[in-house]
Design an enzyme around this catalytic site. Structure first.
Site, PDB file in Angstrom:
ATOM      1  N   GLY A 118       6.658   4.535   6.688  1.00 56.46           N
ATOM      2  CA  GLY A 118       5.720   4.873   7.146  1.00 56.46           C
ATOM      3  C   GLY A 118       5.283   3.914   8.588  1.00 56.46           C
ATOM      4  CB  ALA A 132       0.270  -0.078  11.679  1.00 55.66           C
ATOM      5  CB  THR A 133      -0.954   0.773   6.221  1.00 53.28           C
ATOM      6  OG1 THR A 133      -0.464   1.902   5.819  1.00 53.28           O
ATOM      7  CG2 THR A 133      -1.761   0.998   4.989  1.00 53.28           C
ATOM      8  CE1 TYR A 134      -8.597  -4.541   5.921  1.00 53.70           C
ATOM      9  CE2 TYR A 134      -9.186  -2.127   5.408  1.00 53.70           C
ATOM     10  CZ  TYR A 134      -9.284  -3.927   5.152  1.00 53.70           C
ATOM     11  OH  TYR A 134     -10.385  -4.568   5.113  1.00 53.70           O
ATOM     12  CB  CYS A 161       0.075   6.210   8.997  1.00 54.10           C
ATOM     13  SG  CYS A 161       0.077   5.813   7.620  1.00 54.10           S
ATOM     14  N   GLY A 166       3.986   1.515  -2.879  1.00 58.64           N
ATOM     15  CA  GLY A 166       3.074   3.246  -3.621  1.00 58.64           C
ATOM     16  C   GLY A 166       1.985   4.368  -2.829  1.00 58.64           C
ATOM     17  CB  VAL A 167      -0.117   5.897  -3.209  1.00 61.51           C
ATOM     18  CG1 VAL A 167      -0.722   5.763  -4.737  1.00 61.51           C
ATOM     19  CG2 VAL A 167      -1.123   6.683  -3.081  1.00 61.51           C
TER      20      VAL A 167
END
Length: 212
Positions: A68, A70-72, A161, A143-144
């Site tokens: 994936g 970029a995630t915040y 994402c 994970g999630v």
């Protein structure tokens, strides 16, 4: 398989713990575990991600092993980190992760599903959970994250994402108030059930292959 509620954690502390457990599970000295947490404000970028998807650099940024972009992460997100052996392929495991979230949201009256073109869990055209994993030595980790009641403005620090920030929704935005750790535990429990079924199916298939 055991489920641990860690409470609020700094990302780097949970990341280090997850990697240590991964090494122990892969070495056969520890049982599989599912960690449930909520992070302080942080941005992570997956191994194939692009730093130019981080639009503002005010929060800590970590480049990590998961897939994936970029995630915040931050308060109001139920983050679930299973550290488990793969029962089948990566695709079936990702399906189980998403399915665990879908079943959890259904209990809260939210009808969610998947999209063929993007990972995660979706409600209509909005993303309510992000999925990203790494697999090493046959053991999955990361994970999630389920968006329960996060600070939505922080998603505008990134293209989540690789998508525009406006694509994100939350349980609160859909009119559902819930406890972060109750949601996280429900996802973990649903995932445990799904993985047990995959294990039974794998064992049954292996038994059939041994029949002359």
């Amino acid at each position: 398989m055991r489920i641990f509620i860690l409470g609020r954690t700094k990302y780097q502390e949970a990341w280090a713990l997850m990697k240590r457990i991964h090494d122990e599970v892969a070495s056969g000295v520890s049982e599989e575990m599912i960690l449930v947490t909520e992070h302080d404000h942080v941005i992570t970028v997956g191994r194939h991600g692009r730093l130019n998807n981080v639009l503002r650099r005010e929060l800590p940024i970590y480049v990590v092993e998961r897939g994936g972009d970029a995630t915040y992460h931050g308060p109001g997100q139920a983050v679930v980190y299973p550290v488990v052996r793969l029962r089948g392929g990566v695709r079936s495991y990702l399906w189980a992760l998403e399915e665990a979230v879908i079943r959890t949201l259904d209990k809260y009256g939210i009808s969610a599903g998947r999209r063929e073109d993007h990972r995660g869990v979706w409600v209509g055209g909005k993303k309510i959970a992000s999925v990203g994993i790494a697999v090493e030595r046959g053991v999955a980790y990361h994970g999630v994250a389920v968006y329960v009641n996060p600070h939505m403005e922080y998603f505008y620090h990134i293209n989540p994402c690789g998508l525009p920030p406006s694509v994100i929704t939350s349980m609160r935005q859909l009119g559902v108030e819930a406890d972060v750790f109750e949601v996280g535990y429900a996802v973990a429990a649903n995932l445990e059930t799904l993985l047990q079924r995959q294990e039974r199916l794998k064992t049954r298939c292996e038994s059939l292959r041994r029949i002359p």
